[in-house]
Design an enzyme around this catalytic site. Structure first.
Site, PDB file in Angstrom:
ATOM      1  N   PRO A 190      20.963 -44.505 -22.637  1.00 52.51           N
ATOM      2  CA  PRO A 190      21.618 -44.235 -21.181  1.00 52.51           C
ATOM      3  C   PRO A 190      21.828 -45.339 -20.617  1.00 52.51           C
ATOM      4  O   PRO A 190      22.398 -45.946 -19.779  1.00 52.51           O
ATOM      5  CB  PRO A 190      20.583 -43.376 -20.538  1.00 52.51           C
ATOM      6  N   CYS A 381       4.146 -36.791  18.844  1.00 53.03           N
ATOM      7  CA  CYS A 381       5.476 -36.299  19.395  1.00 53.03           C
ATOM      8  C   CYS A 381       5.657 -34.788  19.933  1.00 53.03           C
ATOM      9  O   CYS A 381       5.017 -34.446  20.927  1.00 53.03           O
ATOM     10  CB  CYS A 381       6.601 -36.593  18.499  1.00 53.03           C
ATOM     11  N   HIS A 516       5.834 -42.282  17.845  1.00 56.44           N
ATOM     12  CA  HIS A 516       5.387 -42.021  16.300  1.00 56.44           C
ATOM     13  C   HIS A 516       4.764 -43.128  15.651  1.00 56.44           C
ATOM     14  O   HIS A 516       5.121 -44.095  15.355  1.00 56.44           O
ATOM     15  CB  HIS A 516       6.824 -41.809  15.467  1.00 56.44           C
ATOM     16  N   GLU A 518       3.430 -43.663  13.252  1.00 58.69           N
ATOM     17  CA  GLU A 518       3.459 -43.819  11.777  1.00 58.69           C
ATOM     18  C   GLU A 518       4.522 -44.579  11.393  1.00 58.69           C
ATOM     19  O   GLU A 518       4.496 -45.478  10.315  1.00 58.69           O
ATOM     20  CB  GLU A 518       3.635 -42.498  11.021  1.00 58.69           C
TER      21      GLU A 518
HETATM   22  N1  GLN Z   1      11.543 -31.968  19.637  1.00 54.97           N
HETATM   23  C1  GLN Z   1      10.993 -32.765  20.431  1.00 54.97           C
HETATM   24  C2  GLN Z   1      11.775 -33.612  21.314  1.00 54.97           C
HETATM   25  O1  GLN Z   1      12.982 -33.820  21.054  1.00 54.97           O
HETATM   26  C3  GLN Z   1       9.941 -33.718  19.724  1.00 54.97           C
HETATM   27  C4  GLN Z   1      10.519 -34.649  18.785  1.00 54.97           C
HETATM   28  C5  GLN Z   1       9.676 -35.292  17.587  1.00 54.97           C
HETATM   29  O2  GLN Z   1       8.618 -34.708  17.487  1.00 54.97           O
HETATM   30  N2  GLN Z   1      10.216 -36.246  17.108  1.00 54.97           N
HETATM   31  O3  GLN Z   1      11.225 -34.251  22.317  1.00 54.97           O
END
Ligand code: GLN
Length: 544
Positions: A190, A381, A516, A518
């Site tokens: 391959p 979030c 976030h 992360e």
């Molecule tokens: N759904 C929620 C918002 O729009 C949280 C979004 C998320 O966790 N990234 O605010």
């Protein structure tokens, strides 16, 4: 600046680890002192992955400048410990969009617009833009050689080689050497075919990265070198590894830098991988372990939580601890009360971000458990929003407390929609329930003021001002602030009147963050609030 370009293509099939290969090569070069950049080109027509289902595409990675990008950009940042931007990822959709926009404005003076040269020129322009101010730019081409949609990108690469010459443009082809189990044999055919396909369109790869599940013996490497017409030191084995962070070290051992140095005519150099080596050792053979419940709803596709999973690995590596993730399906938890029992055996509870109503009751059960049983908790979030809802419903007795995401007409909009907000550039944005998908979210990096002496501020080593990235539409409603605080839920992070983080006063460590964390975690610089969450979970384990 005469930027040099290393193109990375993929052959045979997808998911071979092109992103990890590109990141690893760039990491080795960065640790050798070069100014390195990296670019991912995606052949799909979507303008960005923002509106793609996480089930189909994995995570949407958000850069500091608010671009919704491919998850490979996340790998780049995690490996290189650098911030990238919208310049480091583009799609076929974006290329066509700019060419068509220019055509509509009369920018081509009436010419017929064609794939060659117009689309290819736009691709080259974007590649060069990403390489500006860099000594070396690694360019990862998404997709597999042989795909129709990849052709303009390969043509751009061929033209750049023609334009800049061999000393500035090299091509690395990542392929698979499958193991036929019944015969116990590794097969090279391959790879030969895939290299032939590349040659047919005028590209000769100089280096082959051969992904394999079993060590490739020297005679097979020789065979590959002969049949693919690459130098004998240019067949680099990429054997399956336990951790992706081993890969730069493995490539170094395989000698990938020797041909790169030779082809690109680079001066003598040696990467310093000492610290990296220690962290990898701590991932592979850690001193201790800790269990974290991960209460999510996309558990069939864990790729959608890629950055968070990696962030937990980073925290673990830096604390010499293995973070064992106990996956808990929020919908199962919602239906089945007995599953709550599982939470008794973990040292920390994590509720990640998410969209939509499915599974939220399960997540709230987990949050209630963490609150009542004093288990270290981090809500991210949606996880923070639900922590506030849980507190309003069960502590403040506001039974109808809800998010406008789940009930736009709720009487108690504890999580609400701000119709006008300022984006990163200070431009006013309007969002309503009827806005088209995408484009209405608060995206990218924002500053957040942390409350003095709060657990949040301690986690961030006393910093009063932190920067983290966002991706959400809804916000916590400040109307409830006083009530929350009177009853022990403190607003510990704020940004121009927006509630960015909450924590519980009477709890060893319970934090919810609207951002976030992360997205900013790297192997060599773990995110501080996630690191602290793991530290606290280790502490809780020792106490129990
Ligand atoms: N759904 C929620 C918002 O729009 C949280 C979004 C998320 O966790 N990234 O605010």
């Amino acid at each position: 600046m005469d930027t040099k370009y290393i193109f990375v293509t993929g052959g045979v099939l997808s998911s071979l680890g092109k992103g990890i290969t590109s990141s690893s090569i760039a990491t080795l070069l960065k640790h050798s002192g070069f100014r390195v950049g990296i670019l991912k080109i995606d052949p799909y027509i979507n303008v960005d992955p923002g509106t793609m289902s996480p089930l189909e595409h994995g995570e949407v990675f958000v850069t500091h400048d608010g671009a919704e990008t491919d998850l490979d950009i996340g790998h780049y940042e995690r490996f290189l410990n650098m911030n990238f931007s919208s310049k480091n990822n583009f799609t076929t959709g974006q290329v066509y969009q700019s060419v068509i926009d220019k055509e509509r404005k009369g920018g081509y003076l009436g010419k017929t617009i064609q794939v060659v040269p117009h689309i290819v020129d736009e691709i080259k322009r974007r590649i060069k833009l990403a390489g500006e101010d860099k000594e070396i730019l690694v360019v990862e081409l998404g997709g597999t050689v042989g795909d129709i949609e990849g052709l303009p990108f390969l043509e751009a690469m061929r033209e750049m080689k023609h334009e800049f010459g061999m000393e500035r443009v090299i091509s690395i082809h990542v392929t698979l050497i499958p193991l036929i189990r019944a015969a116990g044999e590794l097969k090279t055919k391959p790879t030969q075919h895939s290299v032939q396909e590349l040659r047919r369109i005028g590209i000769t790869p100089q280096i082959i990265v051969a992904r394999t599940e079993k060590e490739i013996p020297q005679d097979l490497k020789n065979k590959l070198s002969l049949s693919c017409d690459v130098d004998s030191d240019c067949v680099i084995m990429a054997e399956d590894a336990k951790s992706i962070y081993q890969m730069p070290l493995n490539f170094l051992k395989e000698g990938i830098l020797t041909p790169i140095k030779r082809f690109l005519k680079l001066p003598e150099f040696k990467p310093d991988m000492k610290e990296w080596d220690i962290l990898v050792k701590q991932i592979l053979a850690p001193q201790s372990e800790v269990s974290i419940a991960f209460v999510g709803k996309y558990l069939t596709l864990k790729e959608s939580y890629k950055s968070l999973i990696e962030a937990l690995i980073h925290a673990g590596a830096n604390l010499d601890t293995k973070v064992n993730i106990v996956w808990i399906d929020s919908e199962e938890l919602e239906k089945n009360d007995e599953l709550v029992e599982q939470l008794k055996y973990v040292n920390g509870i994590l509720v990640p971000g998410g969209f939509g109503e499915r599974g939220i009751k399960g997540k709230m059960k987990a949050i209630e458990f963490a609150r009542i049983h004093q288990v270290p908790f981090l809500g991210i979030c949606l996880g923070m929003q639900l922590a506030i809802l849980e507190f309003c419903q069960n502590v403040l007795g506001i039974k109808e407390a809800n998010s406008m995401e789940f009930d736009p007409k709720t009487k108690e909009p504890v999580i609400y929609l701000i119709e006008n907000f300022m984006d990163q550039n200070g431009k006013e944005q309007i969002r309503t329930h009827k806005s088209p998908m995408g484009g209405t979210m608060r995206l990218g990096e924002y500053e957040c003021n942390t409350l003095k002496d709060s657990k949040l501020q301690k986690a961030y080593k006393g910093q009063a001002l932190i920067k983290e990235r966002h991706r959400h539409r809804y916000e916590a409603n400040p109307k409830y602030k006083e009530q929350l605080e009177k009853n022990g839920m403190i607003i510990c992070g704020e940004s121009k009147g927006l509630i960015e983080a909450v924590e519980l006063k009477e709890h060893p460590w319970f934090i919810g963050v609207q951002f976030h964390p992360e997205f900013t975690s790297r192997l060599q610089a773990p995110n501080l609030v996630i690191l602290e969450f793991i530290k606290q979970s280790i502490y809780a384990k020792k106490q129990s």
